[in-house]
Motif scaffolding. Structure first.
Motif, short mmCIF file in Angstrom:
data_model
loop_
_atom_site.label_atom_id
_atom_site.label_comp_id
_atom_site.label_asym_id
_atom_site.label_seq_id
_atom_site.Cartn_x
_atom_site.Cartn_y
_atom_site.Cartn_z
N VAL A 93 0.86 -1.31 -0.11
CA VAL A 93 -0.01 0.01 0.18
C VAL A 93 0.85 1.23 0.12
CG1 VAL A 93 -1.63 1.27 1.33
CG2 VAL A 93 -2.08 -1.20 1.29
N ALA A 94 2.03 1.17 0.71
CA ALA A 94 2.90 2.31 0.78
C ALA A 94 3.52 2.65 -0.53
CB ALA A 94 4.06 2.25 1.69
N SER A 95 3.90 1.54 -1.02
CA SER A 95 4.38 1.77 -2.61
C SER A 95 3.31 2.10 -3.65
CB SER A 95 5.01 0.28 -3.07
OG SER A 95 5.36 0.27 -4.40
N ALA A 96 2.14 1.97 -3.48
CA ALA A 96 0.91 2.07 -4.32
C ALA A 96 0.73 3.93 -4.03
CB ALA A 96 -0.35 1.46 -4.18
N LEU A 97 0.94 4.32 -2.96
CA LEU A 97 0.53 5.55 -2.51
C LEU A 97 1.66 6.51 -3.12
CD1 LEU A 97 -0.45 5.51 1.16
CD2 LEU A 97 -1.64 6.45 -0.83
N ARG A 98 2.99 5.88 -3.01
CA ARG A 98 4.00 6.71 -3.83
C ARG A 98 3.89 6.89 -5.10
NH1 ARG A 98 6.97 3.53 0.25
NH2 ARG A 98 7.58 2.16 -1.30
N CYS A 99 3.18 5.90 -5.80
CA CYS A 99 3.10 6.00 -7.23
C CYS A 99 1.97 6.84 -7.61
CB CYS A 99 2.92 4.57 -7.68
SG CYS A 99 4.40 3.53 -7.79
N GLY A 100 1.01 7.05 -6.48
CA GLY A 100 -0.07 8.19 -7.03
C GLY A 100 -1.50 7.29 -6.88
N ALA A 101 -1.59 6.06 -6.77
CA ALA A 101 -2.76 5.37 -6.76
C ALA A 101 -3.80 6.12 -5.63
CB ALA A 101 -2.65 4.00 -6.35
N ASN A 102 -5.08 6.00 -6.16
CA ASN A 102 -6.24 6.34 -5.35
C ASN A 102 -6.75 5.12 -4.44
OD1 ASN A 102 -8.38 7.50 -4.21
ND2 ASN A 102 -9.71 7.36 -5.92
N ILE A 103 -5.79 5.04 -3.39
CA ILE A 103 -5.80 3.88 -2.39
C ILE A 103 -6.03 4.39 -0.99
CG2 ILE A 103 -3.23 3.62 -2.47
CD1 ILE A 103 -3.61 0.43 -2.42
N HIS A 104 -6.59 3.62 -0.27
CA HIS A 104 -6.80 3.96 1.25
C HIS A 104 -5.14 3.75 1.72
CE1 HIS A 104 -7.54 3.29 5.44
NE2 HIS A 104 -8.71 4.06 5.19
N PRO A 105 -4.82 4.64 2.62
CA PRO A 105 -3.62 4.72 3.10
C PRO A 105 -3.05 3.32 4.12
CG PRO A 105 -4.58 6.52 4.26
CD PRO A 105 -5.62 5.75 2.96
N GLU A 106 -4.28 2.91 4.68
CA GLU A 106 -3.86 1.74 5.45
C GLU A 106 -4.39 0.27 5.13
OE1 GLU A 106 -4.80 3.10 9.55
OE2 GLU A 106 -3.98 4.68 9.14
N ALA A 107 -3.48 -0.53 5.07
CA ALA A 107 -4.22 -1.82 4.63
C ALA A 107 -4.81 -2.43 5.89
CB ALA A 107 -2.97 -2.79 4.21
N VAL A 108 -5.99 -3.06 5.43
CA VAL A 108 -6.75 -3.79 6.58
C VAL A 108 -6.40 -5.39 6.60
CG1 VAL A 108 -9.21 -4.30 7.28
CG2 VAL A 108 -8.46 -2.18 6.19
N PHE A 109 -6.22 -5.76 7.90
CA PHE A 109 -5.71 -7.17 8.16
C PHE A 109 -7.19 -7.97 8.14
CE2 PHE A 109 -4.30 -10.51 11.30
CZ PHE A 109 -3.72 -11.27 10.43
N LYS A 110 -7.19 -8.75 7.17
CA LYS A 110 -8.37 -9.32 6.82
C LYS A 110 -8.78 -10.36 8.19
CE LYS A 110 -8.30 -12.58 3.75
NZ LYS A 110 -8.53 -13.17 2.74
N ALA A 111 -7.91 -10.76 8.70
CA ALA A 111 -8.56 -11.74 10.00
C ALA A 111 -9.08 -11.11 11.12
CB ALA A 111 -7.18 -12.45 10.65
N ASN A 112 -8.93 -9.85 11.13
CA ASN A 112 -9.41 -8.98 12.28
C ASN A 112 -10.68 -8.34 11.83
OD1 ASN A 112 -7.06 -9.29 13.73
ND2 ASN A 112 -6.34 -7.22 13.13
N LEU A 113 -11.25 -8.76 10.59
CA LEU A 113 -12.63 -7.98 10.46
C LEU A 113 -13.71 -8.74 11.13
CD1 LEU A 113 -12.21 -7.31 6.41
CD2 LEU A 113 -12.45 -5.65 8.50
N PRO A 114 -14.67 -7.92 11.75
CA PRO A 114 -15.69 -8.37 12.39
C PRO A 114 -16.84 -8.86 11.48
CG PRO A 114 -15.76 -5.84 12.43
CD PRO A 114 -14.57 -6.14 11.74
N PHE A 115 -16.55 -9.89 10.74
CA PHE A 115 -17.88 -10.25 9.96
C PHE A 115 -19.00 -10.50 10.27
CE2 PHE A 115 -13.88 -11.65 7.72
CZ PHE A 115 -14.09 -10.70 6.56
N ASN A 116 -19.19 -11.25 11.52
CA ASN A 116 -20.25 -11.31 12.31
C ASN A 116 -21.11 -10.17 12.65
OD1 ASN A 116 -20.51 -14.26 11.92
ND2 ASN A 116 -19.20 -14.28 13.93
N ARG A 117 -20.46 -9.17 12.92
CA ARG A 117 -21.10 -7.56 13.26
C ARG A 117 -21.37 -6.95 11.84
NH1 ARG A 117 -20.49 -3.54 17.19
NH2 ARG A 117 -20.39 -1.42 16.28
N PHE A 118 -20.78 -7.43 10.70
CA PHE A 118 -21.25 -6.62 9.67
C PHE A 118 -22.62 -7.57 9.20
CE2 PHE A 118 -16.69 -6.04 7.76
CZ PHE A 118 -16.60 -5.04 8.62
N ILE A 119 -22.89 -8.71 9.62
CA ILE A 119 -24.10 -9.34 9.30
C ILE A 119 -25.34 -8.82 10.45
CG2 ILE A 119 -25.18 -11.72 9.42
CD1 ILE A 119 -22.50 -12.94 8.47
#
Length: 147
Positions: A93-119
């Motif tokens: 993500v840091a590399s993509a930011l340096r290249c000017g991509a329209n990217i969220h500046p912080e990657a999200v660790f998938k294992a920490n996502l609260p999928f049950n809460r989303f449901i």
């Protein structure tokens, strides 16, 4: 908001589909489209317009995470967010930011996502997606007068 989520892990796709269905029933404005591979994502990006592309970096048809982002970024004007368990996600993500991509500046660790809460709480799913979008300035620009 129209979102393309590129994810090869089937249980994650199933949980996201349930969350999107619950959101639609609750009248939360999320149109979620799933793609299991980079090639499938590229096909969808050619045919549809998206506001946000959520991208897993560990896809079966892409071995280079930097190239994965570059391929997606060069296909249109939308926000990209990385949600991955890959250890190098922050560096990519840091590399993509340096290249000017329209990217969220912080990657999200998938294992920490609260999928049950989303449901259980569609508004939490919407909030998560909205947090990945660029922040707009809340101050209005002053009017410019023609001379």
């Amino acid at each position: 908001m129209k979102v393309l989520w590129v994810e090869d892990h089937e249980p994650v796709r199933d949980m996201l589909a349930i969350a999107a269905d619950k959101a639609a029933r609750s009248r939360v404005q999320i149109d979620l489209v799933m793609a299991p591979t980079l090639m499938a994502a590229e096909s969808r990006l050619r045919l549809e317009r998206f506001d946000l592309v959520v991208l897993d970096l560990g896809l079966p048809d892409s071995i280079d995470p930097d190239m994965t982002i570059a391929r997606v970024a060069n296909m249109g004007k939308y926000r990209i967010a990385v949600v991955s368990s890959l250890e190098s996600r922050d560096d990519v993500v840091a590399s993509a930011l340096r290249c000017g991509a329209n990217i969220h500046p912080e990657a999200v660790f998938k294992a920490n996502l609260p999928f049950n809460r989303f449901i259980q709480r569609p508004d939490a799913f919407e909030d998560f997606l909205m947090d990945l979008m660029p922040q707009t300035a809340t101050m209005a620009k002053p009017a410019v007068r023609a001379a």
